[in-house]
Design a protein around this motif. Structure first.
Motif, PDB file in Angstrom:
ATOM      1  N   VAL A 108       0.850  -1.187   0.000  1.00 24.45           N
ATOM      2  CA  VAL A 108       0.000   0.000   0.000  1.00 24.45           C
ATOM      3  C   VAL A 108       0.888   1.239   0.000  1.00 24.45           C
ATOM      4  CG1 VAL A 108      -1.870  -1.194   1.221  1.00 24.45           C
ATOM      5  CG2 VAL A 108      -0.157   0.069   2.534  1.00 24.45           C
ATOM      6  N   GLY A 109       0.309   2.377  -0.379  1.00 26.06           N
ATOM      7  CA  GLY A 109       1.066   3.620  -0.380  1.00 26.06           C
ATOM      8  C   GLY A 109       0.964   4.354  -1.703  1.00 26.06           C
ATOM      9  N   PRO A 110       1.760   5.420  -1.879  1.00 22.41           N
ATOM     10  CA  PRO A 110       1.673   6.230  -3.097  1.00 22.41           C
ATOM     11  C   PRO A 110       1.863   5.442  -4.382  1.00 22.41           C
ATOM     12  CG  PRO A 110       2.924   7.391  -1.426  1.00 22.41           C
ATOM     13  CD  PRO A 110       2.680   6.014  -0.888  1.00 22.41           C
ATOM     14  N   LEU A 111       2.820   4.524  -4.426  1.00 26.31           N
ATOM     15  CA  LEU A 111       3.030   3.758  -5.652  1.00 26.31           C
ATOM     16  C   LEU A 111       1.822   2.883  -5.955  1.00 26.31           C
ATOM     17  CD1 LEU A 111       4.692   2.913  -8.041  1.00 26.31           C
ATOM     18  CD2 LEU A 111       5.952   1.313  -6.571  1.00 26.31           C
ATOM     19  N   SER A 112       1.226   2.292  -4.939  1.00 29.58           N
ATOM     20  CA  SER A 112       0.024   1.489  -5.142  1.00 29.58           C
ATOM     21  C   SER A 112      -1.118   2.355  -5.668  1.00 29.58           C
ATOM     22  CB  SER A 112      -0.389   0.819  -3.826  1.00 29.58           C
ATOM     23  OG  SER A 112       0.605  -0.076  -3.375  1.00 29.58           O
ATOM     24  N   ARG A 113      -1.293   3.534  -5.067  1.00 27.79           N
ATOM     25  CA  ARG A 113      -2.376   4.420  -5.496  1.00 27.79           C
ATOM     26  C   ARG A 113      -2.181   4.863  -6.942  1.00 27.79           C
ATOM     27  NH1 ARG A 113      -2.086   6.395   0.336  1.00 27.79           N
ATOM     28  NH2 ARG A 113      -0.414   7.821  -0.230  1.00 27.79           N
ATOM     29  N   PHE A 114      -0.942   5.237  -7.294  1.00 31.76           N
ATOM     30  CA  PHE A 114      -0.695   5.687  -8.662  1.00 31.76           C
ATOM     31  C   PHE A 114      -0.807   4.531  -9.651  1.00 31.76           C
ATOM     32  CE2 PHE A 114       0.217   9.934  -7.577  1.00 31.76           C
ATOM     33  CZ  PHE A 114       0.334  10.652  -8.764  1.00 31.76           C
ATOM     34  N   THR A 115      -0.409   3.338  -9.236  1.00 29.36           N
ATOM     35  CA  THR A 115      -0.544   2.183 -10.118  1.00 29.36           C
ATOM     36  C   THR A 115      -2.006   1.905 -10.428  1.00 29.36           C
ATOM     37  OG1 THR A 115       1.489   1.198  -9.238  1.00 29.36           O
ATOM     38  CG2 THR A 115      -0.019  -0.273 -10.385  1.00 29.36           C
ATOM     39  N   ILE A 116      -2.858   1.972  -9.411  1.00 31.89           N
ATOM     40  CA  ILE A 116      -4.286   1.716  -9.618  1.00 31.89           C
ATOM     41  C   ILE A 116      -4.919   2.831 -10.450  1.00 31.89           C
ATOM     42  CG2 ILE A 116      -6.506   1.534  -8.414  1.00 31.89           C
ATOM     43  CD1 ILE A 116      -4.883   0.017  -6.192  1.00 31.89           C
ATOM     44  N   GLY A 117      -4.547   4.085 -10.160  1.00 30.53           N
ATOM     45  CA  GLY A 117      -5.041   5.184 -10.972  1.00 30.53           C
ATOM     46  C   GLY A 117      -4.588   5.070 -12.418  1.00 30.53           C
ATOM     47  N   TYR A 118      -3.337   4.637 -12.623  1.00 33.33           N
ATOM     48  CA  TYR A 118      -2.797   4.435 -13.968  1.00 33.33           C
ATOM     49  C   TYR A 118      -3.559   3.313 -14.669  1.00 33.33           C
ATOM     50  CZ  TYR A 118       0.835   4.120 -17.600  1.00 33.33           C
ATOM     51  OH  TYR A 118       1.515   4.122 -18.796  1.00 33.33           O
ATOM     52  N   ALA A 119      -3.755   2.221 -13.969  1.00 31.86           N
ATOM     53  CA  ALA A 119      -4.435   1.071 -14.570  1.00 31.86           C
ATOM     54  C   ALA A 119      -5.885   1.399 -14.923  1.00 31.86           C
ATOM     55  CB  ALA A 119      -4.386  -0.122 -13.610  1.00 31.86           C
ATOM     56  N   ARG A 120      -6.518   2.274 -14.158  1.00 36.09           N
ATOM     57  CA  ARG A 120      -7.889   2.672 -14.452  1.00 36.09           C
ATOM     58  C   ARG A 120      -7.950   3.752 -15.537  1.00 36.09           C
ATOM     59  NH1 ARG A 120     -11.672   0.386 -11.347  1.00 36.09           N
ATOM     60  NH2 ARG A 120     -11.241  -0.277  -9.198  1.00 36.09           N
ATOM     61  N   GLY A 121      -6.787   4.206 -15.993  1.00 36.13           N
ATOM     62  CA  GLY A 121      -6.748   5.177 -17.076  1.00 36.13           C
ATOM     63  C   GLY A 121      -7.142   6.582 -16.679  1.00 36.13           C
ATOM     64  N   ILE A 122      -6.995   6.933 -15.412  1.00 35.53           N
ATOM     65  CA  ILE A 122      -7.353   8.268 -14.939  1.00 35.53           C
ATOM     66  C   ILE A 122      -6.235   9.240 -15.329  1.00 35.53           C
ATOM     67  CG2 ILE A 122      -7.910   9.663 -12.915  1.00 35.53           C
ATOM     68  CD1 ILE A 122      -8.852   7.075 -11.553  1.00 35.53           C
ATOM     69  N   PRO A 123      -6.503  10.248 -16.143  1.00 35.43           N
ATOM     70  CA  PRO A 123      -5.445  11.102 -16.691  1.00 35.43           C
ATOM     71  C   PRO A 123      -4.542  11.739 -15.648  1.00 35.43           C
ATOM     72  CG  PRO A 123      -7.493  11.481 -17.871  1.00 35.43           C
ATOM     73  CD  PRO A 123      -7.840  10.595 -16.700  1.00 35.43           C
ATOM     74  N   GLU A 124      -5.100  12.220 -14.515  1.00 31.02           N
ATOM     75  CA  GLU A 124      -4.257  12.922 -13.552  1.00 31.02           C
ATOM     76  C   GLU A 124      -3.312  11.985 -12.795  1.00 31.02           C
ATOM     77  OE1 GLU A 124      -6.819  15.102 -11.007  1.00 31.02           O
ATOM     78  OE2 GLU A 124      -8.028  13.375 -10.435  1.00 31.02           O
ATOM     79  N   PHE A 125      -3.458  10.691 -12.980  1.00 31.13           N
ATOM     80  CA  PHE A 125      -2.480   9.735 -12.463  1.00 31.13           C
ATOM     81  C   PHE A 125      -1.598   9.202 -13.595  1.00 31.13           C
ATOM     82  CE2 PHE A 125      -5.967   9.627  -9.409  1.00 31.13           C
ATOM     83  CZ  PHE A 125      -5.288   9.821  -8.224  1.00 31.13           C
TER      84      PHE A 125
END
Length: 597
Positions: free
Chosen positions: A410-427
């Motif tokens: 868990v943590g910032p890398l996990s959050r950004f990975t999930i945001g990236y995988a969901r295709g959210i532009p701001e991540f």
């Protein structure tokens, strides 16, 4: 055990020399790390242990649930406020209490304030010294340092005279023999790669950040009365607002204070975007060959999500997304249900706790916190005696949480990975830009340095979201909406006889959950699963290792007597175990040790 392959695919070999780092400093709490290194000085087995027990879950039993936030907030002096936020959310979920829109906005601003300040402090004051050789900065040419700084950022403090003055201050500091926070560094270790000018630039910004981080938390004092440990409230936030009110102690928040908050937000955005991020990219450019420390990253990552955009609609309006990724399958982000007993379970067969059946994990709503002090560390005066850890037995005061049986990071890398995988532009877009600027492949994100970079990107995201929520708050207030609290269900006579609730947040270090069981107006049971419980977990009954241990494997050490590489990877998680780690006794004797067996 000599050579074992764990169910989550890691090869462990404890036949080599045993190296012990205890305590791991520049973190929050008591962390011990033991690794086995082979003849090539490569880590082949890793064991991490939390060596202190707090017992807040036990302390809370029988108390008024409206007071729980004030206790849980004291679990940490660094994650100030995020435990309180999670606690009031848990109680509100249990009792069906809704909050005003302004309360949700202010809560988000309090949490974002913590993120920006905590990430800034982590990078410069807890983690940068793993990459920056402070003493080498004395060799730097101030003029060349100025040229370097001006080439990467428009930040005004960048003249040759400025860096010459910083270097003079540093030289007086070193010559005095009183190194303070720079004492016991592994200065001169061949693992350091920065040129002297980059070291001087980063050291100067270390000092600037030390001053500026005090400004950021003034937002907590405006809305919460103080920092650390600002005030919170079940049903909203404890600050009334009167735009034309007086500026006086105990008075409602007024326009002068709201303008102060706005000014702090603007300065925070400038510092993070013009100092923190350029330094991050500059330092990373000299360590592009560092491909270690990935561990579970990219394989198993978890986020509960946070920052609901709408009050009372938490789980469908989260700006930081919720989800889980297993075995690196970014195309299949799985849904997370914190109420599902099959999803989150804690195990204790390798922890200094007792369960009736230690082969079975427990969901936090039925969790048990029963410490077994007979097996834990023994303390005499200021010294804690721990024999060499036996990873085949119990070896930590941290439990082993698992999501559907998987160890998770868990943590910032996990959050950004999930945001990236969901295709959210701001991540996705900041990650792609960073990797492009450094000419690195996507896989480079899943390293120690990638974890550090994700925290920097997240600091910028948080600073800009502070502006977003402040603008929304001002819009509501100018439209006449001044409500900040709902006390309709404040009295226990309005509560159900028995109820359960879960509160969640994303602390700076990762997914944070509080589960509460309320009965007859009192807390029947309370369980917290904090980020370092996930990342620093010991083995589970199947032999799966946690994120700390996995991330250390296969890392080469330039000098085992100065294992800066171990600190780099552990610090990249920003571990937070408990308050008051003692690194020096009352008589001035060191309590830390690094030994090779």
């Amino acid at each position: 055990m000599t050579r074992v392959t764990t169910p989550n695919g890691f090869v462990l070999d404890n036949s080599g020399r045993r190296l012990v780092v205890d305590p791991v400093t520049r973190i929050e709490g008591h962390l011990r790390c033991e690794v086995n290194i082979d003849q090539d000085k490569v880590i082949r087995n890793a064991v991490s242990s939390g060596t202190m027990w707090r017992g807040l879950e036990v302390i809370l039993k029988g108390r008024d649930p409206r007071d729980a936030w004030a206790f849980t907030e004291r679990v940490c002096g660094v994650c100030t406020g995020t435990h309180a936020l999670t606690s009031v959310r848990a109680v509100e979920d249990s009792l069906g209490i809704e909050i005003p829109e302004n309360a949700n906005i202010i809560r988000n601003m309090m949490q974002l304030t913590l993120w920006t300040q905590d990430h800034l402090v982590h990078f410069y004051h807890l983690h940068a010294l793993d990459w920056v050789d402070v003493i080498d900065a004395l060799k730097a040419d101030p003029k060349a340092t100025s040229a370097l700084a001006q080439s990467i950022s428009p930040w005004p403090n960048s003249s040759p005279g400025y860096y010459r003055e910083v270097q003079t201050r540093l030289r007086r500091f070193v010559d005095s023999g009183q190194l303070g926070p720079f004492r016991n560094g592994y200065w001169g270790n061949p693992a350091y790669k920065l040129p002297a000018e980059a070291n001087l630039m980063a050291t100067a910004h270390y000092l600037e950040a030390l001053d500026f981080q005090r400004e950021i938390v003034k937002i907590h004092t405006v809305f919460g009365g103080k920092n650390p440990h600002p005030n919170w409230l079940v049903g909203g936030v404890p600050c009334a607002i009167n735009l034309d009110g007086p500026l006086a102690a105990g008075a409602p928040v007024n326009m002068v204070q709201l303008e102060l908050v706005s000014s702090i937000i603007d300065r925070t955005i400038a510092f993070i975007d013009q100092v923190y991020l350029p330094d991050l990219v500059a330092i990373a450019g000299y360590y592009k060959d560092w491909r270690y420390g990935g561990g579970l990253s990219g394989h198993n990552v978890l986020s509960y999500g946070d920052f609901p955009d709408r009050a009372n609609d938490y789980e469908t309006s989260l700006l930081v997304p919720r989800g889980a990724i297993v075995n690196g399958d970014l195309g299949a982000v799985q849904d997370v249900d914190l109420r599902d007993p099959a999803q989150i379970q804690e195990f204790v067969d390798h922890s200094w706790y007792s369960y009736p059946n230690e082969a079975v994990g427990l969901h936090p709503w039925v969790g048990i916190t029963d410490p077994d002090f007979r097996l834990g560390p023994k303390t005499k005066g200021t010294k804690t005696d721990i024999r060499e850890l036996d990873e085949s037995a119990k070896y930590s005061f941290i439990k082993a949480p698992r999501w559907r049986g998987h160890a998770m990071e868990v943590g910032p890398l996990s959050r950004f990975t999930i945001g990236y995988a969901r295709g959210i532009p701001e991540f996705k877009e900041p990650v792609d830009k960073l990797l492009s600027d450094l000419s690195l492949p996507f896989a480079a994100l899943f390293t120690t340095l990638g974890r550090t970079a994700a925290r920097g990107l997240e600091a910028s995201w948080a600073a800009h979201k502070l502006r977003y929520f402040h603008d929304r708050l001002m819009g509501n207030l100018k439209a006449g909406d001044l409500a900040t609290a709902n006390v309709a269900k404040w009295e226990p006579t309005t509560w159900p006889r028995e109820s359960k609730g879960v509160g969640f947040a994303e602390a700076p270090r990762g997914a944070l959950g509080h589960w509460v069981h309320i009965r007859e107006g009192r807390i029947e049971a309370y369980q917290m699963v904090v980020p370092t419980t996930w990342n620093g977990s010991p083995r589970d009954p199947r032999g799966n290792i946690g994120a700390f241990e996995a991330a250390l494997l296969n890392t080469p050490l330039a000098d085992p007597a100065q294992p800066v590489e171990i600190l780099r990877t552990l610090h990249s998680f920003d571990p937070c175990l408990a308050c008051s780690t003692h690194v020096m006794g009352p008589d001035g004797r060191d309590l830390s040790q690094i030994t090779v067996r």
